[in-house]
Design a protein around this motif. Sequence first.
Motif, PDB file in Angstrom:
ATOM      1  N   PRO A  32     -22.799  15.082  38.828  1.00 34.52           N
ATOM      2  CA  PRO A  32     -22.191  16.337  39.293  1.00 34.52           C
ATOM      3  C   PRO A  32     -21.079  16.045  40.303  1.00 34.52           C
ATOM      4  O   PRO A  32     -20.937  14.929  40.800  1.00 34.52           O
ATOM      5  N   PHE A  33     -20.307  17.061  40.624  1.00 32.28           N
ATOM      6  CA  PHE A  33     -19.163  16.894  41.523  1.00 32.28           C
ATOM      7  C   PHE A  33     -19.550  16.224  42.833  1.00 32.28           C
ATOM      8  O   PHE A  33     -20.582  16.536  43.420  1.00 32.28           O
ATOM      9  N   SER A  34     -18.686  15.341  43.290  1.00 30.06           N
ATOM     10  CA  SER A  34     -18.857  14.725  44.607  1.00 30.06           C
ATOM     11  C   SER A  34     -18.259  15.669  45.651  1.00 30.06           C
ATOM     12  O   SER A  34     -17.479  16.573  45.332  1.00 30.06           O
TER      13      SER A  34
ATOM     14  N   GLY B 261     -10.865   4.243  21.489  1.00 30.99           N
ATOM     15  CA  GLY B 261     -10.952   5.656  21.833  1.00 30.99           C
ATOM     16  C   GLY B 261     -11.057   6.606  20.660  1.00 30.99           C
ATOM     17  O   GLY B 261     -10.824   7.798  20.809  1.00 30.99           O
ATOM     18  N   LYS B 262     -11.432   6.103  19.495  1.00 34.82           N
ATOM     19  CA  LYS B 262     -11.455   6.952  18.302  1.00 34.82           C
ATOM     20  C   LYS B 262     -12.550   8.020  18.383  1.00 34.82           C
ATOM     21  O   LYS B 262     -12.318   9.179  18.057  1.00 34.82           O
ATOM     22  N   PHE B 263     -13.733   7.626  18.818  1.00 33.51           N
ATOM     23  CA  PHE B 263     -14.842   8.570  18.910  1.00 33.51           C
ATOM     24  C   PHE B 263     -15.334   8.663  20.342  1.00 33.51           C
ATOM     25  O   PHE B 263     -15.484   7.648  21.033  1.00 33.51           O
ATOM     26  N   VAL B 264     -15.591   9.892  20.764  1.00 28.00           N
ATOM     27  CA  VAL B 264     -16.120  10.152  22.096  1.00 28.00           C
ATOM     28  C   VAL B 264     -17.425  10.913  21.919  1.00 28.00           C
ATOM     29  O   VAL B 264     -17.463  11.941  21.235  1.00 28.00           O
ATOM     30  N   LEU B 265     -18.484  10.388  22.508  1.00 29.78           N
ATOM     31  CA  LEU B 265     -19.802  11.008  22.399  1.00 29.78           C
ATOM     32  C   LEU B 265     -20.235  11.520  23.762  1.00 29.78           C
ATOM     33  O   LEU B 265     -19.912  10.915  24.786  1.00 29.78           O
ATOM     34  N   THR B 266     -20.972  12.613  23.763  1.00 30.20           N
ATOM     35  CA  THR B 266     -21.595  13.068  25.003  1.00 30.20           C
ATOM     36  C   THR B 266     -23.067  13.256  24.740  1.00 30.20           C
ATOM     37  O   THR B 266     -23.490  13.464  23.596  1.00 30.20           O
ATOM     38  N   GLY B 267     -23.842  13.198  25.806  1.00 29.44           N
ATOM     39  CA  GLY B 267     -25.264  13.446  25.673  1.00 29.44           C
ATOM     40  C   GLY B 267     -25.952  13.621  27.002  1.00 29.44           C
ATOM     41  O   GLY B 267     -25.685  12.894  27.949  1.00 29.44           O
ATOM     42  N   SER B 268     -26.820  14.596  27.049  1.00 23.91           N
ATOM     43  CA  SER B 268     -27.596  14.838  28.255  1.00 23.91           C
ATOM     44  C   SER B 268     -28.823  13.945  28.313  1.00 23.91           C
ATOM     45  O   SER B 268     -29.296  13.594  29.378  1.00 23.91           O
ATOM     46  N   SER B 269     -29.350  13.622  27.164  1.00 23.45           N
ATOM     47  CA  SER B 269     -30.559  12.819  27.108  1.00 23.45           C
ATOM     48  C   SER B 269     -30.166  11.351  27.142  1.00 23.45           C
ATOM     49  O   SER B 269     -30.079  10.688  26.125  1.00 23.45           O
TER      50      SER B 269
ATOM     51  N   GLN C 197     -25.180  20.113  32.722  1.00 23.29           N
ATOM     52  CA  GLN C 197     -24.263  20.890  33.556  1.00 23.29           C
ATOM     53  C   GLN C 197     -23.449  20.048  34.543  1.00 23.29           C
ATOM     54  O   GLN C 197     -22.998  20.546  35.564  1.00 23.29           O
ATOM     55  N   SER C 198     -23.270  18.766  34.235  1.00 22.12           N
ATOM     56  CA  SER C 198     -22.459  17.925  35.120  1.00 22.12           C
ATOM     57  C   SER C 198     -20.980  17.947  34.730  1.00 22.12           C
ATOM     58  O   SER C 198     -20.152  17.395  35.442  1.00 22.12           O
ATOM     59  N   GLY C 199     -20.660  18.567  33.605  1.00 20.31           N
ATOM     60  CA  GLY C 199     -19.264  18.699  33.206  1.00 20.31           C
ATOM     61  C   GLY C 199     -18.819  17.749  32.111  1.00 20.31           C
ATOM     62  O   GLY C 199     -17.615  17.574  31.890  1.00 20.31           O
ATOM     63  N   LYS C 200     -19.743  17.142  31.398  1.00 24.58           N
ATOM     64  CA  LYS C 200     -19.395  16.162  30.365  1.00 24.58           C
ATOM     65  C   LYS C 200     -18.475  16.753  29.288  1.00 24.58           C
ATOM     66  O   LYS C 200     -17.424  16.199  28.992  1.00 24.58           O
ATOM     67  N   THR C 201     -18.884  17.878  28.735  1.00 27.02           N
ATOM     68  CA  THR C 201     -18.110  18.487  27.656  1.00 27.02           C
ATOM     69  C   THR C 201     -16.738  18.930  28.143  1.00 27.02           C
ATOM     70  O   THR C 201     -15.716  18.643  27.503  1.00 27.02           O
ATOM     71  N   THR C 202     -16.709  19.608  29.260  1.00 24.09           N
ATOM     72  CA  THR C 202     -15.439  20.077  29.822  1.00 24.09           C
ATOM     73  C   THR C 202     -14.506  18.899  30.074  1.00 24.09           C
ATOM     74  O   THR C 202     -13.315  18.952  29.753  1.00 24.09           O
ATOM     75  N   MET C 203     -15.059  17.828  30.618  1.00 26.44           N
ATOM     76  CA  MET C 203     -14.252  16.662  30.955  1.00 26.44           C
ATOM     77  C   MET C 203     -13.672  15.997  29.706  1.00 26.44           C
ATOM     78  O   MET C 203     -12.472  15.753  29.635  1.00 26.44           O
TER      79      MET C 203
END
Length: 144
Positions: free
Chosen positions: A129-131, A98-106, A28-34
């Motif tokens: 999370p937001f500053s 910048g071809k692939f962008v990965l996200t992960g919580s773990s 819930q820190s905003g990785k996907t949205t960002m």
Amino acid sequence: MMINREIKQAVLRLADQFPVIAVTGPRQSGKTTMVKAFFPKKQYISFDDKSMRDFAMANPRDFVRAFPQGAIFDEAQKVPLIFEALKAAVDQGDYEPGKFVLTGSSQFHLRKNMTESMAGRGAFIRLLPFSVRELQDGNRLPEN
């Protein structure tokens, strides 16, 4: 309205240098949205979707090849074999920053898998999370 993230310039700079960018951080820190906002032309694939995850795990190389323009792979740690497939795709094709962008919580699993197979091909960035400043700039900081 999306709150402007201070990390934006760093993410975009790394995406200009490395073919794979991994954004880690707490839930819930905003990785996907960002990443969806920063890379709006990239196709988005979530490995939270079991059918997509099963498809990727069944044949990771063909799965990665299905995205010749690159993609965002959300929750990449859920498909550990994807990292070897990404390595092969980066090594066999033209060097495309910048071809692939990965996200992960773990973070531990994502970093371990990416470090072992993506050395020199990828960059990590940790999103928190937001500053207070980001909340102030977005007029979202509570009064108290």
